[in-house]
Design an enzyme around this catalytic site. Structure first.
Site, PDB file in Angstrom:
ATOM      1  N   ALA A  65     -58.145  55.518 -13.481  1.00 13.65           N
ATOM      2  CA  ALA A  65     -59.147  55.349 -12.436  1.00 13.65           C
ATOM      3  C   ALA A  65     -58.860  56.400 -11.365  1.00 13.65           C
ATOM      4  O   ALA A  65     -57.735  56.905 -11.280  1.00 13.65           O
ATOM      5  CB  ALA A  65     -59.051  53.949 -11.856  1.00 13.65           C
ATOM      6  N   GLY A 109     -56.483  53.528 -16.440  1.00  9.95           N
ATOM      7  CA  GLY A 109     -57.848  53.257 -16.902  1.00  9.95           C
ATOM      8  C   GLY A 109     -58.240  54.095 -18.111  1.00  9.95           C
ATOM      9  O   GLY A 109     -59.113  53.692 -18.882  1.00  9.95           O
ATOM     10  N   GLU A 112     -56.948  52.166 -20.946  1.00  8.87           N
ATOM     11  CA  GLU A 112     -57.768  50.950 -21.046  1.00  8.87           C
ATOM     12  C   GLU A 112     -59.139  51.249 -21.643  1.00  8.87           C
ATOM     13  O   GLU A 112     -59.656  50.484 -22.456  1.00  8.87           O
ATOM     14  CB  GLU A 112     -57.906  50.317 -19.655  1.00  8.87           C
ATOM     15  CG  GLU A 112     -56.572  49.756 -19.158  1.00  8.87           C
ATOM     16  CD  GLU A 112     -56.603  49.370 -17.685  1.00  8.87           C
ATOM     17  OE1 GLU A 112     -56.943  50.227 -16.849  1.00  8.87           O
ATOM     18  OE2 GLU A 112     -56.300  48.208 -17.378  1.00  8.87           O
ATOM     19  N   GLU A 132     -49.805  52.078 -13.538  1.00 11.82           N
ATOM     20  CA  GLU A 132     -50.287  51.510 -12.267  1.00 11.82           C
ATOM     21  C   GLU A 132     -49.168  50.948 -11.409  1.00 11.82           C
ATOM     22  O   GLU A 132     -49.236  50.979 -10.178  1.00 11.82           O
ATOM     23  CB  GLU A 132     -51.321  50.400 -12.543  1.00 11.82           C
ATOM     24  CG  GLU A 132     -52.651  50.893 -13.081  1.00 11.82           C
ATOM     25  CD  GLU A 132     -52.708  51.007 -14.598  1.00 11.82           C
ATOM     26  OE1 GLU A 132     -51.635  51.002 -15.250  1.00 11.82           O
ATOM     27  OE2 GLU A 132     -53.821  51.111 -15.131  1.00 11.82           O
TER      28      GLU A 132
HETATM   29  N1  CAA Z   1     -57.054  60.012  -9.884  1.00  9.27           N
HETATM   30  C1  CAA Z   1     -57.421  61.039  -9.099  1.00  9.27           C
HETATM   31  N2  CAA Z   1     -57.015  62.312  -9.298  1.00  9.27           N
HETATM   32  C2  CAA Z   1     -56.179  62.534 -10.328  1.00  9.27           C
HETATM   33  C3  CAA Z   1     -55.752  61.507 -11.183  1.00  9.27           C
HETATM   34  C4  CAA Z   1     -56.228  60.200 -10.935  1.00  9.27           C
HETATM   35  N3  CAA Z   1     -55.918  59.156 -11.729  1.00  9.27           N
HETATM   36  N4  CAA Z   1     -54.916  62.046 -12.106  1.00  9.27           N
HETATM   37  C5  CAA Z   1     -54.833  63.358 -11.843  1.00  9.27           C
HETATM   38  N5  CAA Z   1     -55.604  63.673 -10.755  1.00  9.27           N
HETATM   39  C6  CAA Z   1     -55.800  64.982 -10.132  1.00  9.27           C
HETATM   40  C7  CAA Z   1     -54.581  65.398  -9.357  1.00  9.27           C
HETATM   41  O1  CAA Z   1     -54.573  64.821  -8.061  1.00  9.27           O
HETATM   42  C8  CAA Z   1     -54.752  66.905  -9.315  1.00  9.27           C
HETATM   43  O2  CAA Z   1     -55.726  67.215  -8.350  1.00  9.27           O
HETATM   44  P1  CAA Z   1     -55.472  68.430  -7.289  1.00  9.27           P
HETATM   45  O3  CAA Z   1     -55.397  69.651  -8.177  1.00  9.27           O
HETATM   46  O4  CAA Z   1     -56.671  68.380  -6.414  1.00  9.27           O
HETATM   47  O5  CAA Z   1     -54.174  68.135  -6.642  1.00  9.27           O
HETATM   48  C9  CAA Z   1     -55.374  67.200 -10.688  1.00  9.27           C
HETATM   49  O6  CAA Z   1     -55.934  65.961 -11.156  1.00  9.27           O
HETATM   50  C10 CAA Z   1     -54.347  67.667 -11.713  1.00  9.27           C
HETATM   51  O7  CAA Z   1     -53.310  66.706 -11.744  1.00  9.27           O
HETATM   52  P2  CAA Z   1     -51.751  67.073 -11.608  1.00  9.27           P
HETATM   53  O8  CAA Z   1     -51.581  68.290 -10.756  1.00  9.27           O
HETATM   54  O9  CAA Z   1     -51.023  65.845 -11.197  1.00  9.27           O
HETATM   55  O10 CAA Z   1     -51.448  67.455 -13.127  1.00  9.27           O
HETATM   56  P3  CAA Z   1     -50.040  67.386 -13.870  1.00  9.27           P
HETATM   57  O11 CAA Z   1     -50.269  68.052 -15.187  1.00  9.27           O
HETATM   58  O12 CAA Z   1     -48.949  67.849 -13.021  1.00  9.27           O
HETATM   59  O13 CAA Z   1     -49.774  65.797 -14.127  1.00  9.27           O
HETATM   60  C11 CAA Z   1     -50.432  63.551 -14.752  1.00  9.27           C
HETATM   61  C12 CAA Z   1     -50.621  65.086 -14.960  1.00  9.27           C
HETATM   62  C13 CAA Z   1     -49.029  63.137 -15.228  1.00  9.27           C
HETATM   63  C14 CAA Z   1     -51.471  62.859 -15.600  1.00  9.27           C
HETATM   64  C15 CAA Z   1     -50.599  63.210 -13.248  1.00  9.27           C
HETATM   65  O14 CAA Z   1     -51.799  63.791 -12.799  1.00  9.27           O
HETATM   66  C16 CAA Z   1     -50.672  61.741 -12.960  1.00  9.27           C
HETATM   67  O15 CAA Z   1     -49.636  61.080 -12.942  1.00  9.27           O
HETATM   68  N6  CAA Z   1     -51.880  61.203 -12.708  1.00  9.27           N
HETATM   69  C17 CAA Z   1     -52.066  59.835 -12.314  1.00  9.27           C
HETATM   70  C18 CAA Z   1     -51.931  58.880 -13.505  1.00  9.27           C
HETATM   71  C19 CAA Z   1     -52.087  57.463 -13.037  1.00  9.27           C
HETATM   72  O16 CAA Z   1     -51.323  56.947 -12.246  1.00  9.27           O
HETATM   73  N7  CAA Z   1     -53.116  56.771 -13.571  1.00  9.27           N
HETATM   74  C20 CAA Z   1     -53.395  55.393 -13.240  1.00  9.27           C
HETATM   75  C21 CAA Z   1     -54.472  55.327 -12.198  1.00  9.27           C
HETATM   76  S1  CAA Z   1     -54.727  53.673 -11.573  1.00  9.27           S
HETATM   77  C22 CAA Z   1     -55.722  52.935 -12.695  1.00  9.27           C
HETATM   78  O17 CAA Z   1     -56.130  53.517 -13.680  1.00  9.27           O
HETATM   79  C23 CAA Z   1     -56.097  51.478 -12.388  1.00  9.27           C
HETATM   80  C24 CAA Z   1     -56.742  50.769 -13.506  1.00  9.27           C
HETATM   81  O18 CAA Z   1     -56.154  50.040 -14.216  1.00  9.27           O
HETATM   82  C25 CAA Z   1     -58.146  50.926 -13.768  1.00  9.27           C
END
Ligand code: CAA
Length: 258
Positions: A65, A109, A112, A132
């Site tokens: 998400a 998400g 999911e 999460e």
């Molecule tokens: N939401 C918003 N933006 C996101 C995102 C997310 N879930 N995942 C990645 N991005 C964005 C980053 O902020 C970044 O944007 P900027 O360039 O503007 O800074 C861009 O995508 C590229 O990401 P990274 O620089 O972090 O890329 P990376 O290759 O270094 O890492 C990753 C990749 C490990 C996937 C890392 O991006 C990450 O950990 N993302 C979050 C994963 C996460 O926590 N997901 C769960 C979300 S909560 C949820 O989903 C609730 C639910 O149950 C529905």
């Protein structure tokens, strides 16, 4: 309709939805999930479509998400709008078969969403996880429930409690994905499998999907009774007559989807 976050195509009888927010690794913002709902409604209403594929990019199916969109929401915002379930569950409600073709990250998400599909084909670089907990929240689109049913309590608990990712090999071993495909072949393979399914009797395919899904929702005894009733009802279709006649006559079946 013009979409901002997904690309929608049809290839023969297969509908393809490509998540397309590369700058955010396909994070599932509200607009994206609404667009996906519109695209799915259109594919479901289109008699020429027999199966659907949802995919992302080589780097990310979806990284979850949209955290930036979510971060300032209050309890009242998410409660009143039934945040997440309202739009996302559309995938799980699809009556036509939906295949997730997952390459790269399928996190939160994203994982999911893949699990809401009927089965997952994974590229060899796929990574699955429910991170999460590291954000101070828990999976909110079925992750604690569906992952547990896919991979069992111990692995699901470890993944949800630590946020550790699972690679494609482990995901296949654990039953989360049906098969691993080399990254370069993933989309072609998903489209090929979807086309095969779309060629079969569409009403019988829907009945079969409904029956397998029952296994998750009821007792074995009730599920078997449900399956028996649906099995009997396939004998009311023209396609069952055609399918069995074709076998007996040693020819390919020409289903009319009725
Ligand atoms: N939401 C918003 N933006 C996101 C995102 C997310 N879930 N995942 C990645 N991005 C964005 C980053 O902020 C970044 O944007 P900027 O360039 O503007 O800074 C861009 O995508 C590229 O990401 P990274 O620089 O972090 O890329 P990376 O290759 O270094 O890492 C990753 C990749 C490990 C996937 C890392 O991006 C990450 O950990 N993302 C979050 C994963 C996460 O926590 N997901 C769960 C979300 S909560 C949820 O989903 C609730 C639910 O149950 C529905």
């Amino acid at each position: 309709m013009a979409y901002n976050n997904i690309i929608v195509e049809t290839q023969g009888a297969v509908g393809l939805i490509r998540l397309n927010r590369p700058k955010a690794l396909n994070a599932l913002c509200q607009e994206l999930t609404e667009e996906m709902t519109v695209a799915l409604d259109a594919f479901e209403a289109n008699d020429d479509i027999g199966a659907i594929v949802i995919t992302g990019s080589d780097k990310a199916f979806a990284a979850g998400a949209d955290i930036k969109e979510m971060q300032s929401k209050t309890y009242m915002d998410v409660y009143k709008n039934d945040f997440i379930t309202a739009t996302w569950e559309r995938v799980a409600r699809c009556r036509k078969p939906v295949i997730a073709a997952v390459a790269g990250y399928a996190l939160g998400g994203g994982c999911e969403l893949a699990m809401m599909c009927d089965f997952i084909l994974a590229a060899d670089n796929a990574q699955f996880g429910q991170p999460e907990i590291k954000l101070g929240t828990i999976p909110g689109a079925g992750g604690t429930q569906r992952l547990t049913r896919f991979v069992g309590k111990s692995k699901a608990m470890e993944m949800c409690l630590t946020g550790r990712m699972m690679d494609a090999e482990e995901a296949e071993r654990s039953g989360l994905v049906s098969r691993i495909v080399p990254l370069d072949d993933l989309e072609d393979e998903a489209l090929k499998v979807a086309a095969k399914i779309a060629d079969l009797s569409r009403p019988v395919v829907m009945m079969c999907k409904e029956s397998v899904n029952k296994a998750y929702e009821t007792t074995l005894k009730e599920g078997i009774m449900f399956e028996r009733r649906v099995f009997h009802s396939t004998f009311a279709t023209e396609d069952q007559k055609e399918g069995m006649a074709a076998f007996a006559e040693k020819r390919s079946a020409a289903f009319k989807h009725q």
